[in-house]
Design a protein around this motif. Structure first.
Motif, PDB file in Angstrom:
ATOM      1  N   MET A   1      18.964   0.181   9.717  1.00  0.00           N
ATOM      2  CA  MET A   1      17.644  -0.462   9.790  1.00  0.00           C
ATOM      3  C   MET A   1      16.947  -0.369   8.446  1.00  0.00           C
ATOM      4  N   GLY A   2      16.491  -1.508   7.920  1.00  0.00           N
ATOM      5  CA  GLY A   2      15.813  -1.505   6.640  1.00  0.00           C
ATOM      6  C   GLY A   2      14.399  -2.024   6.754  1.00  0.00           C
ATOM      7  N   ALA A   3      13.462  -1.308   6.142  1.00  0.00           N
ATOM      8  CA  ALA A   3      12.068  -1.769   6.125  1.00  0.00           C
ATOM      9  C   ALA A   3      11.951  -2.975   5.203  1.00  0.00           C
ATOM     10  N   ALA A   4      11.018  -3.862   5.501  1.00  0.00           N
ATOM     11  CA  ALA A   4      10.806  -5.053   4.684  1.00  0.00           C
ATOM     12  C   ALA A   4      10.230  -4.669   3.336  1.00  0.00           C
ATOM     13  N   THR A   5      10.545  -5.454   2.322  1.00  0.00           N
ATOM     14  CA  THR A   5       9.947  -5.239   1.003  1.00  0.00           C
ATOM     15  C   THR A   5       8.488  -5.657   1.039  1.00  0.00           C
ATOM     16  N   LEU A   6       7.702  -5.198   0.072  1.00  0.00           N
ATOM     17  CA  LEU A   6       6.292  -5.583   0.005  1.00  0.00           C
ATOM     18  C   LEU A   6       6.167  -6.961  -0.627  1.00  0.00           C
ATOM     19  N   PRO A   7       5.233  -7.760  -0.146  1.00  0.00           N
ATOM     20  CA  PRO A   7       4.989  -9.061  -0.786  1.00  0.00           C
ATOM     21  C   PRO A   7       4.546  -8.868  -2.239  1.00  0.00           C
ATOM     22  N   ALA A   8       4.839  -9.830  -3.080  1.00  0.00           N
ATOM     23  CA  ALA A   8       4.470  -9.733  -4.500  1.00  0.00           C
ATOM     24  C   ALA A   8       2.957  -9.667  -4.680  1.00  0.00           C
ATOM     25  N   ASN A   9       2.214 -10.252  -3.748  1.00  0.00           N
ATOM     26  CA  ASN A   9       0.747 -10.285  -3.841  1.00  0.00           C
ATOM     27  C   ASN A   9       0.105  -9.278  -2.880  1.00  0.00           C
ATOM     28  N   GLU A  10       0.772  -8.156  -2.650  1.00  0.00           N
ATOM     29  CA  GLU A  10       0.330  -7.195  -1.633  1.00  0.00           C
ATOM     30  C   GLU A  10      -1.125  -6.772  -1.795  1.00  0.00           C
ATOM     31  N   ASN A  11      -1.548  -6.476  -3.029  1.00  0.00           N
ATOM     32  CA  ASN A  11      -2.931  -6.025  -3.238  1.00  0.00           C
ATOM     33  C   ASN A  11      -3.941  -7.098  -2.854  1.00  0.00           C
ATOM     34  N   ASP A  12      -3.688  -8.328  -3.291  1.00  0.00           N
ATOM     35  CA  ASP A  12      -4.592  -9.433  -2.940  1.00  0.00           C
ATOM     36  C   ASP A  12      -4.549  -9.699  -1.440  1.00  0.00           C
ATOM     37  N   ARG A  13      -3.372  -9.575  -0.862  1.00  0.00           N
ATOM     38  CA  ARG A  13      -3.219  -9.807   0.573  1.00  0.00           C
ATOM     39  C   ARG A  13      -4.040  -8.816   1.387  1.00  0.00           C
ATOM     40  N   LEU A  14      -3.932  -7.536   1.018  1.00  0.00           N
ATOM     41  CA  LEU A  14      -4.696  -6.503   1.723  1.00  0.00           C
ATOM     42  C   LEU A  14      -6.200  -6.676   1.512  1.00  0.00           C
ATOM     43  N   LYS A  15      -6.582  -7.043   0.304  1.00  0.00           N
ATOM     44  CA  LYS A  15      -8.005  -7.246   0.006  1.00  0.00           C
ATOM     45  C   LYS A  15      -8.591  -8.329   0.904  1.00  0.00           C
ATOM     46  N   GLU A  16      -7.851  -9.433   1.062  1.00  0.00           N
ATOM     47  CA  GLU A  16      -8.356 -10.511   1.913  1.00  0.00           C
ATOM     48  C   GLU A  16      -8.302 -10.117   3.382  1.00  0.00           C
ATOM     49  N   LEU A  17      -7.281  -9.359   3.765  1.00  0.00           N
ATOM     50  CA  LEU A  17      -7.209  -8.874   5.143  1.00  0.00           C
ATOM     51  C   LEU A  17      -8.446  -8.054   5.482  1.00  0.00           C
ATOM     52  N   TYR A  18      -8.810  -7.132   4.596  1.00  0.00           N
ATOM     53  CA  TYR A  18      -9.973  -6.286   4.849  1.00  0.00           C
ATOM     54  C   TYR A  18     -11.271  -7.096   4.856  1.00  0.00           C
ATOM     55  N   SER A  19     -11.298  -8.175   4.076  1.00  0.00           N
ATOM     56  CA  SER A  19     -12.519  -8.993   4.016  1.00  0.00           C
ATOM     57  C   SER A  19     -12.790  -9.708   5.335  1.00  0.00           C
ATOM     58  N   THR A  20     -11.755  -9.882   6.159  1.00  0.00           N
ATOM     59  CA  THR A  20     -11.966 -10.528   7.460  1.00  0.00           C
ATOM     60  C   THR A  20     -12.714  -9.628   8.426  1.00  0.00           C
ATOM     61  N   GLU A  21     -12.660  -8.311   8.179  1.00  0.00           N
ATOM     62  CA  GLU A  21     -13.302  -7.321   9.046  1.00  0.00           C
ATOM     63  C   GLU A  21     -12.800  -7.426  10.494  1.00  0.00           C
ATOM     64  N   LEU A  22     -11.507  -7.752  10.645  1.00  0.00           N
ATOM     65  CA  LEU A  22     -10.916  -7.856  11.976  1.00  0.00           C
ATOM     66  C   LEU A  22     -10.240  -6.571  12.426  1.00  0.00           C
ATOM     67  N   LEU A  23      -9.748  -5.782  11.476  1.00  0.00           N
ATOM     68  CA  LEU A  23      -9.011  -4.572  11.832  1.00  0.00           C
ATOM     69  C   LEU A  23      -9.859  -3.617  12.669  1.00  0.00           C
ATOM     70  N   ASP A  24      -9.240  -3.075  13.697  1.00  0.00           N
ATOM     71  CA  ASP A  24      -9.874  -2.046  14.545  1.00  0.00           C
ATOM     72  C   ASP A  24     -11.155  -2.522  15.206  1.00  0.00           C
ATOM     73  N   THR A  25     -11.204  -3.806  15.533  1.00  0.00           N
ATOM     74  CA  THR A  25     -12.342  -4.349  16.275  1.00  0.00           C
ATOM     75  C   THR A  25     -11.936  -4.563  17.727  1.00  0.00           C
ATOM     76  N   PRO A  26     -12.896  -4.669  18.637  1.00  0.00           N
ATOM     77  CA  PRO A  26     -12.568  -4.848  20.064  1.00  0.00           C
ATOM     78  C   PRO A  26     -11.839  -6.173  20.311  1.00  0.00           C
ATOM     79  N   HIS A  27     -11.168  -6.239  21.447  1.00  0.00           N
ATOM     80  CA  HIS A  27     -10.524  -7.490  21.840  1.00  0.00           C
ATOM     81  C   HIS A  27     -11.587  -8.554  22.089  1.00  0.00           C
TER      82      HIS A  27
END
Length: 391
Positions: A1-27
């Motif tokens: 079993m091999g873990a996936a490699t990180l996307p080349a734009n990982e930092n920008d991807r995470l930054k935009e993910l956090y900007s959505t403010e969706l993580l750890d929110t109610p259903h």
């Protein structure tokens, strides 16, 4: 079993993910409906809206699965976000990448997986809309099309929320700019008007008038600078930018700000003391720290007469401590502790019955909080007040 490699734009991807403010929110119903529809259209027991975080995948919506997240290193979705199209695994038990994955060998016993990347308008893949089955299979073309349409809708909902939040922020900022200008410009202009009226009524002799006019000139320059400073701050807010940090010579900045309070301090026989080391450099946003110190010095002058206002600063490890201390009327410590709460506070007139609306201190607290700092006030009736900023 091999873990996936990180996307080349990982930092920008995470930054935009956090900007959505969706993580750890109610259903939420609108997202829950999407996974229900995906499950129904694809005739599969499990469907997820999976957001791929640094070390985990978190499920904003889910059906057929009882956990909220799993580790990223065993995540099928971490492989899917590396693709530009649907990522499909027909039989995970026969796929070298996943055959030993605990999500395959144990519950939920994944065999089939299909995930559509959730791609933002900036091109970042935040996660997937995926469907999962416990038996090998394939999607039909109609199901593939439907899954892509639903994935697009997930992103549209998320981006629409960001735009609405931004618009609300701009509206509140515009109101805030007007309040700041009214709060900070009113008192300097009033003092200038008073001096002019004294001159006209011959209450000042020629020498005093000359001295006052020199001070008025300085006050006008400082007021213009202050207006420019607030306008610049407003532009920064309207652009929704982060703070712009730079190296600031704090002694020079305090000296500059002192000019804006010179007339008011003179009128109340107060002395402003700049006790900041001339070599002290602070890494901060110049416009914001200027606004903060200007308001604290103005507040100190409001409640002090025939006294001193001292600005000092020193380093304490990685932190910079700034203090604005006056010898004014002071207040009970209980009241001082409530100055920045913004609830139920009533403003107090100054020693010359100066008026205020309490906005300045609340803005000071807001800015310091946003910069990751803190501010406290210590005070005793008849002894004065000390505002202490930790950056």
């Amino acid at each position: 079993m091999g873990a996936a490699t990180l996307p080349a734009n990982e930092n920008d991807r995470l930054k935009e993910l956090y900007s959505t403010e969706l993580l750890d929110t109610p259903h939420e119903q609108e997202f829950d409906d999407i996974v229900k529809l995906a499950s129904n259209l694809c005739n599969m027991p499990i469907s997820l809206i999976s957001l791929v975080d640094t070390n985990r995948q978190w499920f904003k919506a889910r059906i057929g699965l009882d956990v909220d997240e799993t580790n990223r290193d065993i995540s099928f979705c971490s492989h899917a976000i590396l693709q530009d199209d649907i990522f499909e695994v027909a039989d995970a038990s026969q796929d070298d990448r996943f055959s030993e994955n605990p999500l395959v060998t144990e519950a939920p016993s994944i065999r089939y997986y299909a995930g559509v990347p959730l791609v933002t308008s900036e091109g970042n893949k935040l996660g997937t809309l995926c469907v999962i089955d416990k038996v090998p299979r394939h999607l039909t073309e109609k199901q593939r099309f439907a899954l892509k349409v639903l994935a697009d809708n997930v992103i549209k909902i998320a981006e629409l929320r960001i735009k609405n939040r931004h618009l609300n922020y701009l509206t509140q900022t515009q109101k805030r700019i007007i309040s700041i200008l009214a709060h900070d410009v009113r008192n300097p202009l009033a003092s200038i008007k008073s001096v002019i009226e004294f001159r006209k009524s011959d209450l000042l002799d020629e020498v005093e008038a000359s001295e006052m006019m020199d001070t008025i000139s300085l006050q006008l320059d400082s007021t213009i600078d202050m207006i420019a400073n607030v306008v610049n701050w407003g532009e920064m807010q309207l652009k929704f930018d982060k703070f712009s940090f730079e190296s600031v010579m704090l002694h020079d900045l305090v000296k500059s700000i002192s000019g804006s309070e010179a007339l008011n301090a003179h009128a109340k026989c107060n002395k402003i003391i700049n006790d900041v080391d001339k070599q002290l450099v602070v890494r901060t946003d110049r416009r914001v720290i200027e606004f903060i110190l200007r308001n604290l010095m103005s507040n100190a002058n409001k409640f002090t007469e025939n006294g001193t206002i001292t600005i000092s600063a020193f380093k304490q490890g990685a932190f910079t401590i700034i203090e604005v201390k006056d010898t004014g009327v002071g207040m009970p410590q209980e009241k001082a502790s409530q100055l920045f709460l913004g609830t139920g506070n009533t403003t107090t007139a100054g020693t010359k019955n100066e008026k205020g609306n309490g906005l300045g201190l609340l803005l000071v607290k807001e800015f310091i909080d946003r910069m990751g700092g803190s501010i406290t006030a210590e005070s005793k009736p008849g002894e004065g007040t000390c505002f202490r900023i930790v950056l």
